[in-house]
Design a protein around this motif. Structure first.
Motif, mmCIF file in Angstrom:
data_model
loop_
_atom_site.group_PDB
_atom_site.id
_atom_site.type_symbol
_atom_site.label_atom_id
_atom_site.label_comp_id
_atom_site.label_asym_id
_atom_site.label_seq_id
_atom_site.Cartn_x
_atom_site.Cartn_y
_atom_site.Cartn_z
ATOM 1 N N ILE A 31 -4.342 -69.376 21.211
ATOM 2 C CA ILE A 31 -4.197 -69.324 22.669
ATOM 3 C C ILE A 31 -5.567 -69.310 23.338
ATOM 4 O O ILE A 31 -5.812 -70.042 24.309
ATOM 5 N N LEU A 32 -6.485 -68.500 22.809
ATOM 6 C CA LEU A 32 -7.828 -68.441 23.392
ATOM 7 C C LEU A 32 -8.576 -69.755 23.229
ATOM 8 O O LEU A 32 -9.325 -70.162 24.117
ATOM 9 N N LEU A 33 -8.361 -70.445 22.114
ATOM 10 C CA LEU A 33 -8.953 -71.768 21.923
ATOM 11 C C LEU A 33 -8.451 -72.722 23.003
ATOM 12 O O LEU A 33 -9.242 -73.453 23.620
ATOM 13 N N ILE A 34 -7.157 -72.722 23.243
ATOM 14 C CA ILE A 34 -6.577 -73.615 24.254
ATOM 15 C C ILE A 34 -7.115 -73.275 25.646
ATOM 16 O O ILE A 34 -7.508 -74.173 26.397
ATOM 17 N N LEU A 35 -7.177 -71.990 25.982
ATOM 18 C CA LEU A 35 -7.691 -71.586 27.294
ATOM 19 C C LEU A 35 -9.169 -71.951 27.441
ATOM 20 O O LEU A 35 -9.600 -72.419 28.494
ATOM 21 N N GLY A 36 -9.940 -71.742 26.380
ATOM 22 C CA GLY A 36 -11.354 -72.136 26.409
ATOM 23 C C GLY A 36 -11.508 -73.639 26.561
ATOM 24 O O GLY A 36 -12.387 -74.117 27.289
ATOM 25 N N LEU A 37 -10.638 -74.392 25.898
ATOM 26 C CA LEU A 37 -10.674 -75.851 26.013
ATOM 27 C C LEU A 37 -10.331 -76.299 27.431
ATOM 28 O O LEU A 37 -10.958 -77.214 27.969
ATOM 29 N N VAL A 38 -9.359 -75.645 28.046
ATOM 30 C CA VAL A 38 -8.997 -75.976 29.429
ATOM 31 C C VAL A 38 -10.182 -75.715 30.355
ATOM 32 O O VAL A 38 -10.522 -76.561 31.196
ATOM 33 N N VAL A 39 -10.839 -74.568 30.213
ATOM 34 C CA VAL A 39 -12.012 -74.263 31.040
ATOM 35 C C VAL A 39 -13.103 -75.317 30.803
ATOM 36 O O VAL A 39 -13.724 -75.804 31.747
ATOM 37 N N TRP A 72 -20.165 -74.731 29.294
ATOM 38 C CA TRP A 72 -20.845 -74.267 28.077
ATOM 39 C C TRP A 72 -20.151 -73.034 27.505
ATOM 40 O O TRP A 72 -19.980 -72.924 26.282
ATOM 41 N N GLY A 73 -19.743 -72.113 28.361
ATOM 42 C CA GLY A 73 -19.015 -70.932 27.895
ATOM 43 C C GLY A 73 -17.685 -71.307 27.263
ATOM 44 O O GLY A 73 -17.308 -70.767 26.219
ATOM 45 N N GLY A 74 -16.966 -72.240 27.892
ATOM 46 C CA GLY A 74 -15.699 -72.700 27.328
ATOM 47 C C GLY A 74 -15.883 -73.336 25.966
ATOM 48 O O GLY A 74 -15.102 -73.102 25.037
ATOM 49 N N LEU A 75 -16.943 -74.130 25.837
ATOM 50 C CA LEU A 75 -17.230 -74.772 24.550
ATOM 51 C C LEU A 75 -17.563 -73.727 23.487
ATOM 52 O O LEU A 75 -17.100 -73.826 22.341
ATOM 53 N N LEU A 76 -18.321 -72.720 23.860
ATOM 54 C CA LEU A 76 -18.660 -71.649 22.920
ATOM 55 C C LEU A 76 -17.411 -70.884 22.489
ATOM 56 O O LEU A 76 -17.262 -70.525 21.311
ATOM 57 N N ILE A 77 -16.494 -70.683 23.411
ATOM 58 C CA ILE A 77 -15.221 -70.024 23.083
ATOM 59 C C ILE A 77 -14.417 -70.885 22.113
ATOM 60 O O ILE A 77 -13.863 -70.375 21.128
ATOM 61 N N SER A 82 -9.209 -72.856 37.090
ATOM 62 C CA SER A 82 -10.441 -72.589 36.364
ATOM 63 C C SER A 82 -10.970 -71.201 36.696
ATOM 64 O O SER A 82 -11.409 -70.463 35.798
ATOM 65 N N ILE A 83 -10.934 -70.811 37.944
ATOM 66 C CA ILE A 83 -11.427 -69.487 38.342
ATOM 67 C C ILE A 83 -10.633 -68.388 37.638
ATOM 68 O O ILE A 83 -11.208 -67.452 37.065
ATOM 69 N N VAL A 84 -9.314 -68.507 37.658
ATOM 70 C CA VAL A 84 -8.456 -67.499 37.017
ATOM 71 C C VAL A 84 -8.741 -67.434 35.520
ATOM 72 O O VAL A 84 -8.916 -66.348 34.952
ATOM 73 N N LEU A 85 -8.817 -68.588 34.870
ATOM 74 C CA LEU A 85 -9.070 -68.607 33.427
ATOM 75 C C LEU A 85 -10.458 -68.071 33.097
ATOM 76 O O LEU A 85 -10.631 -67.350 32.102
ATOM 77 N N GLN A 86 -11.448 -68.402 33.922
ATOM 78 C CA GLN A 86 -12.802 -67.914 33.683
ATOM 79 C C GLN A 86 -12.864 -66.394 33.783
ATOM 80 O O GLN A 86 -13.517 -65.747 32.958
ATOM 81 N N VAL A 87 -12.184 -65.827 34.755
ATOM 82 C CA VAL A 87 -12.184 -64.373 34.900
ATOM 83 C C VAL A 87 -11.475 -63.726 33.710
ATOM 84 O O VAL A 87 -11.986 -62.773 33.106
ATOM 85 N N ILE A 88 -10.314 -64.251 33.344
ATOM 86 C CA ILE A 88 -9.557 -63.689 32.214
ATOM 87 C C ILE A 88 -10.355 -63.807 30.913
ATOM 88 O O ILE A 88 -10.510 -62.833 30.171
ATOM 89 N N LEU A 89 -10.858 -65.015 30.635
ATOM 90 C CA LEU A 89 -11.623 -65.213 29.403
ATOM 91 C C LEU A 89 -12.914 -64.402 29.421
ATOM 92 O O LEU A 89 -13.297 -63.819 28.405
ATOM 93 N N GLY A 90 -13.580 -64.385 30.554
ATOM 94 C CA GLY A 90 -14.833 -63.648 30.648
ATOM 95 C C GLY A 90 -14.650 -62.169 30.373
ATOM 96 O O GLY A 90 -15.373 -61.579 29.556
ATOM 97 N N LEU A 91 -13.691 -61.554 31.025
ATOM 98 C CA LEU A 91 -13.457 -60.129 30.818
ATOM 99 C C LEU A 91 -12.958 -59.841 29.402
ATOM 100 O O LEU A 91 -13.385 -58.876 28.763
ATOM 101 N N GLY A 92 -12.050 -60.686 28.901
ATOM 102 C CA GLY A 92 -11.526 -60.501 27.544
ATOM 103 C C GLY A 92 -12.605 -60.640 26.491
ATOM 104 O O GLY A 92 -12.718 -59.801 25.580
#
Length: 118
Positions: free
Chosen positions: A100-108, A69-74, A5-15
């Motif tokens: 891909i971003l939908l899947i990563l957001g769903l995982v988060v 909430w951020g993952g859901l918004l993504i 989750s930490i890795v995905l949050q950093v990647i998604l957040g920065l992206g």
């Protein structure tokens, strides 16, 4: 919080921060949204939503529940992106990044879902 989750949050957040900010004035984004048939205001709105989602997933590293909430918004934003690609009859390869971003957001979202009710 899991390492995944930490890795995905950093990647998604920065992206999402980068792409959200680009929507405020990047020539490529301006032209892209025109090609999709959307007004400039919707491009700015989308950029704002992406910046908010980025802030939520990054803040979720410290504040329980915000990552969900951020993952859901993504997820919701990427559903909109995929529907836009379908609307303009893009090929699947143009939809791969939103998928891909939908899947990563769903995982988060799913990893952090339990923290919504604490």
């Amino acid at each position: 919080m899991s390492v995944l989750s930490i890795v995905l949050q950093v990647i998604l957040g920065l992206g999402f921060l980068m792409f959200g900010l680009m929507k405020f004035g990047s020539k490529q984004m301006v032209e892209g949204f025109k090609g999709y048939g959307y007004p400039g205001a919707f491009r700015v709105f989308t950029g704002l939503i992406e910046v908010i989602a980025a802030g939520l997933v990054i803040a979720g590293l410290w504040i329980d529940g915000l990552a969900a909430w951020g993952g859901l918004l993504i997820v919701v934003t990427m559903i909109g992106a995929i529907l836009t690609h379908i609307k303009i009859k893009d090929q699947l390869k143009q939809m791969l990044m939103p998928i891909i971003l939908l899947i990563l957001g769903l995982v988060v979202f799913l990893i952090n879902y339990g923290s919504l009710f604490v």
